[in-house]
Write a protein that holds these residues in place. Structure first.
Motif, PDB file in Angstrom:
ATOM      1  N   LYS A   7      53.566  41.911  46.705  1.00 18.96           N
ATOM      2  CA  LYS A   7      52.389  41.608  45.864  1.00 18.96           C
ATOM      3  C   LYS A   7      52.212  40.091  45.797  1.00 18.96           C
ATOM      4  O   LYS A   7      52.409  39.453  44.767  1.00 18.96           O
ATOM      5  CB  LYS A   7      52.590  42.213  44.466  1.00 18.96           C
ATOM      6  N   LEU A  11      41.023  46.777  47.332  1.00 16.63           N
ATOM      7  CA  LEU A  11      42.004  46.945  46.252  1.00 16.63           C
ATOM      8  C   LEU A  11      42.582  48.351  46.268  1.00 16.63           C
ATOM      9  O   LEU A  11      43.771  48.545  45.987  1.00 16.63           O
ATOM     10  CB  LEU A  11      41.357  46.634  44.895  1.00 16.63           C
ATOM     11  N   THR A  12      41.766  49.325  46.595  1.00 18.83           N
ATOM     12  CA  THR A  12      42.263  50.704  46.669  1.00 18.83           C
ATOM     13  C   THR A  12      43.346  50.800  47.739  1.00 18.83           C
ATOM     14  O   THR A  12      44.417  51.342  47.504  1.00 18.83           O
ATOM     15  CB  THR A  12      41.109  51.674  47.012  1.00 18.83           C
ATOM     16  N   HIS A  52      46.314  47.330  47.019  1.00 17.06           N
ATOM     17  CA  HIS A  52      46.677  46.691  45.741  1.00 17.06           C
ATOM     18  C   HIS A  52      48.160  46.368  45.650  1.00 17.06           C
ATOM     19  O   HIS A  52      48.552  45.401  45.006  1.00 17.06           O
ATOM     20  CB  HIS A  52      46.228  47.563  44.562  1.00 17.06           C
ATOM     21  N   CYS A 106      39.880  44.848  39.031  1.00 17.81           N
ATOM     22  CA  CYS A 106      41.219  44.260  38.927  1.00 17.81           C
ATOM     23  C   CYS A 106      42.077  45.067  37.958  1.00 17.81           C
ATOM     24  O   CYS A 106      43.237  45.359  38.247  1.00 17.81           O
ATOM     25  CB  CYS A 106      41.137  42.807  38.465  1.00 17.81           C
ATOM     26  N   HIS A 144      43.105  48.462  39.388  1.00 20.92           N
ATOM     27  CA  HIS A 144      44.068  48.470  40.492  1.00 20.92           C
ATOM     28  C   HIS A 144      45.291  47.602  40.234  1.00 20.92           C
ATOM     29  O   HIS A 144      46.055  47.303  41.151  1.00 20.92           O
ATOM     30  CB  HIS A 144      43.376  48.034  41.787  1.00 20.92           C
ATOM     31  N   VAL A 155      45.739  44.407  39.540  1.00 20.41           N
ATOM     32  CA  VAL A 155      45.735  43.146  40.262  1.00 20.41           C
ATOM     33  C   VAL A 155      45.263  42.102  39.245  1.00 20.41           C
ATOM     34  O   VAL A 155      44.405  42.387  38.422  1.00 20.41           O
ATOM     35  CB  VAL A 155      44.772  43.268  41.466  1.00 20.41           C
TER      36      VAL A 155
END
Ligand SMILES: *Cc1c(COP(=O)(O)O)cnc(C)c1O
Length: 461
Positions: free
Chosen positions: A143, A212-213, A216, A249, A252, A254
């Motif tokens: 990440k 993002l899907t 993420h 955001c 997900h 983030v």
């Protein structure tokens, strides 16, 4: 030592200085414009000629030059101390400013980390984001990636350039930069999807949603310039764009970093652009207007949750190892405190909101010009995009340097601005009154006209 003459200064400039974002070969072919003084919305050169400061001295000035309250705050602080470090020590102006910033920031941002300029405020946000995930979700070691808009600008340091999308500035340095993920900018005038707002339903963010899907677990944060992508040419996002990013955001897991280095401190008509869509980012970078345009100072604000993730016993290694020599500089913080105080005593935001429609009205006159393609405005931030062919939105070749030529004409007429390619940028200090705004719009109109519609040749006798 006697003061140097104007001639000497001009020579020495050409002999010793290297100006930012400037082709010095061209620069040294003409005498430099040397600003000696300022007064309210005016800059005064060393020949005594007065100019309206049409871009707030590169987007930093807020209440005009030589505002007595900021001048005095700096002098008072100077009588105590100019600077002491925040590494292991604290200082009254740094403490008080942090408290004031938390009061005015979008709700939920509770901690202030100082640095020196917009670029460093962004770098700090990137480092915090990466470390945050390392400490909270060690099971997701990847990440670490950042998503940003195309055409974005987040500063000139390596991290800021990495998440930047201005080819002219950033491409050359590609070997230095880390890989990122980019999604389309909300450039409605030249929509990358050839759609129109509102029927598009902000389809440009579908890319962000898919990204993002799918990824993420690889993504630390999405970085945005809320409402206005300034350096991209004052690209103004349609309403709902920012809040949709916030939703995505959150959904997900983030982080959202709002870079309000340009939009902060009233420029869009609210203290922060995030307020227009009632959102709170997880991290907020501020700089340019923070000290009213007086001194370099920046801050990265974060939520309590972010902050808490960095707490632990020293040996746990959760310390944020970042800081600069001048972090929390006392003179800068004193100037910033005075800046915020003036917002209250002079009702700056109320006055600006009252004058925004007038600015819009005066800019309206420019739409009649045949080479004005688009006028984008968010509060006191304006971009005027010049085009070769208005109907087909065909840009002037950048080599024609239309923006630059109009700027030089404005300068002759007493208005200082700085263009971005074919986009003329107008960003008056918030203290600029309607008469100043009107003058700026008039000079712009005349200058665009002179440069882009040179008089047609007289018919032969
Ligand atoms: C100007 C700017 C920066 C960089 O700030 P500096 O103080 O020039 O380092 C970063 N982000 C945005 C949106 C900016 O406009």
């Amino acid at each position: 030592m006697p003061s140097p003459t104007s001639r000497q200064l001009a020579n020495w400039d050409h002999q010793y200085l290297w100006h930012p974002f400037t082709q010095m070969k061209e620069w040294t072919e003409a005498p430099p414009l040397i600003i000696d003084r300022g007064e309210g919305p005016y800059l005064i050169d060393n020949q005594g000629k007065q100019y309206l400061d049409g871009v707030s001295s590169l987007w930093v000035n807020i209440h005009g030059h030589r505002h007595p309250a900021i001048d005095q705050a700096i002098r008072r602080q100077l009588n105590k101390i100019a600077h002491s470090t925040l590494l292991g020590l604290s200082s009254p102006p740094a403490i008080q400013l942090a408290r004031e910033l938390v009061k005015i920031a979008p709700p939920g941002l509770t901690r202030v980390f100082y640095s020196d300029d917009g670029s460093t405020a962004v770098e700090v946000a990137l480092k915090m984001a990466v470390q945050y995930w390392q400490q909270t979700t060690p099971a997701m070691p990847s990440k670490t990636h950042f998503v940003h808009m195309r055409l974005s600008y987040h500063g000139d340091t390596a991290g800021g350039m990495s998440i930047g999308g201005i080819e002219l500035f950033h491409n050359r340095f590609q070997p230095l930069l880390f890989p990122t993920l980019a999604v389309d900018a909300p450039y409605c005038y030249r929509c990358p999807l050839q759609q129109t707002f509102p029927s598009c339903q902000i389809a440009c963010l579908d890319q962000l949603e898919s990204l993002l899907t799918a990824r993420h677990h690889d993504i630390a944060a999405v970085v945005v310039e809320p409402l206005v992508q300034g350096v991209a040419g004052m690209i103004t996002a349609p309403s709902g764009h920012l809040s949709r990013i916030r939703e995505l955001c959150t959904q997900h897991q983030v982080l959202m970093v709002a870079d309000e280095v340009a939009t902060g401190f009233g420029r869009t008509g609210r203290m922060f652009a995030c307020e227009h869509e009632s959102i709170t980012p997880d991290l907020l970078a501020v700089a340019k207007g923070l000290t009213g345009g007086y001194l370099p100072l920046a801050a990265t604000l974060v939520t309590e949750e972010m902050y808490q993730a960095f707490l632990g016993d020293y040996h746990e290694g959760k310390t944020l190892f970042h800081g600069h020599s001048f972090t929390g500089n006392a003179l800068g913080c004193a100037a910033a405190l005075a800046n915020l105080q003036i917002f209250r005593t002079e009702h700056t935001l109320r006055n600006v909101q009252k004058r925004i429609p007038a600015l819009q009205r005066h800019l309206q006159a420019l739409t009649s010009l045949q080479h004005v393609g688009d006028i984008r405005q968010s509060g006191y931030m304006v971009g005027i995009e010049l085009v070769k062919d208005q109907k087909n939105r065909i840009p002037f070749p950048l080599t024609d340097r239309m923006g630059h030529k109009v700027t030089m004409e404005c300068q002759r007429k007493g208005l200082l601005i700085r263009p971005i390619g074919n986009v003329l940028v107008l960003m008056p200090p918030l203290s600029a009154e309607v008469k100043h705004l009107k003058k700026m719009a008039t000079i712009l109109k005349e200058s665009i006209c002179i440069v882009t519609e040179p008089k047609k040749k007289k018919a032969p006798l």
